[in-house]
Structures are given as structure tokens and as C-alpha cells.
Design a protein around this motif. Structure first.
Motif, PDB file in Angstrom:
ATOM      1  N   TYR A  72     -37.584  10.823  39.322  1.00 59.78           N
ATOM      2  CA  TYR A  72     -36.773   9.622  39.497  1.00 59.78           C
ATOM      3  C   TYR A  72     -35.693   9.856  40.564  1.00 59.78           C
ATOM      4  O   TYR A  72     -35.483   9.012  41.445  1.00 59.78           O
ATOM      5  N   GLU A 122     -42.773   4.500  46.221  1.00 58.29           N
ATOM      6  CA  GLU A 122     -43.540   3.567  45.379  1.00 58.29           C
ATOM      7  C   GLU A 122     -44.599   4.310  44.560  1.00 58.29           C
ATOM      8  O   GLU A 122     -44.816   4.008  43.387  1.00 58.29           O
ATOM      9  N   THR A 132     -37.249   9.851  43.947  1.00 52.56           N
ATOM     10  CA  THR A 132     -37.631   8.492  44.320  1.00 52.56           C
ATOM     11  C   THR A 132     -36.435   7.720  44.842  1.00 52.56           C
ATOM     12  O   THR A 132     -36.513   7.026  45.864  1.00 52.56           O
ATOM     13  N   ARG A 153     -42.828   6.115  41.787  1.00 50.78           N
ATOM     14  CA  ARG A 153     -42.402   5.187  40.732  1.00 50.78           C
ATOM     15  C   ARG A 153     -43.505   4.952  39.706  1.00 50.78           C
ATOM     16  O   ARG A 153     -43.229   4.674  38.546  1.00 50.78           O
ATOM     17  N   GLU A 185     -35.221   0.168  44.316  1.00 54.81           N
ATOM     18  CA  GLU A 185     -35.053   0.179  42.853  1.00 54.81           C
ATOM     19  C   GLU A 185     -35.245  -1.221  42.287  1.00 54.81           C
ATOM     20  O   GLU A 185     -34.689  -2.181  42.806  1.00 54.81           O
ATOM     21  N   HIS A 195     -42.082   5.116  36.097  1.00 59.81           N
ATOM     22  CA  HIS A 195     -41.869   3.723  35.682  1.00 59.81           C
ATOM     23  C   HIS A 195     -40.580   3.538  34.905  1.00 59.81           C
ATOM     24  O   HIS A 195     -40.590   3.248  33.708  1.00 59.81           O
TER      25      HIS A 195
END
Length: 112
Positions: A99, A38, A102, A41, A110, A45
Motif C-alpha cells: 500500500y 493500479e 502504491t 492496488r 487513491e 484493495h
């Protein structure tokens, strides 16, 4: 007394450094995969790229490249091209790799 442009940039860069230090401190303690995902992210973004840290940095480098392009004596890209390349590396490499990390940390998290 009016602050110079360089003074404003130095103050802003100092704020950014403090914010980064806070994030580093938050990452230094106990953290699980979902929470780390999180946090990461927030850096890229994927759904709203313009809101991510990497895209903000890339935009800053692009604006700097545009400024360099305006002052290049021969308009040959000697000053501006490296800055455009740096912006591309931030989004294409750093952003994409973050990314991937993540998704590996929390594939179920996601956004849809």
C-alpha cells in the motif's frame, strides 16, 4: 474416480501459480508508475480488503490454522499459531508495505 482433497488442492495451487506467472510477465515489460500502482492496488484493495490478493491469502492461512487447531493434540497452538502469525504478516506487513509503495507511485490515484 473421485479426486482426493490433495489432488484438488494441487490443481488449485497450479492455477494460482499460472496466474502469478501471468502477472509477473505483465510486470516484466515497459510499465509506468500509474499502471504499476493500479496493478498493486489489485493486491491489497484498500477500499475492499476482502477482495485483495493479500487478504485472500491471509484468509486461506487462517482457515488452515483453524484446521490445525482442530487436530492439535494438546490444543497448545504449536501447529496453529504459526499459521495465524503468517496470516497476520501477510496483511499487516506485505499488504501495508505494498500500500505504501502504491501511494508513492501514484498518490493521486487513491480512491475516495
Amino acid at each position: 474416480m473421485t479426486r482426493t482433497r490433495l489432488d484438488r488442492v494441487r490443481a488449485s495451487a497450479g492455477i494460482v501459480k499460472l496466474a502469478i506467472q501471468q502477472i509477473e510477465d505483465d510486470l516484466g515489460g515497459e510499465i509506468d508508475a500509474r499502471e504499476l500502482a493500479e496493478i498493486l492496488r489489485e493486491f491489497h484493495h484498500e477500499g475492499h480488503r476482502q477482495d485483495g490478493v493479500f487478504d485472500s491469502l491471509a484468509q486461506l492461512l487462517t482457515v488452515a490454522a483453524q484446521a490445525a487447531g482442530r487436530i492439535e493434540p494438546d490444543r497448545d497452538g504449536e501447529m496453529s499459531c504459526p499459521l495465524h502469525e503468517a496470516a497476520a504478516l501477510v496483511t499487516d506487513n506485505a499488504g501495508l508495505q505494498t500500500y505504501y509503495a502504491t501511494r508513492a507511485l501514484d498518490p493521486q490515484g487513491e480512491p475516495e
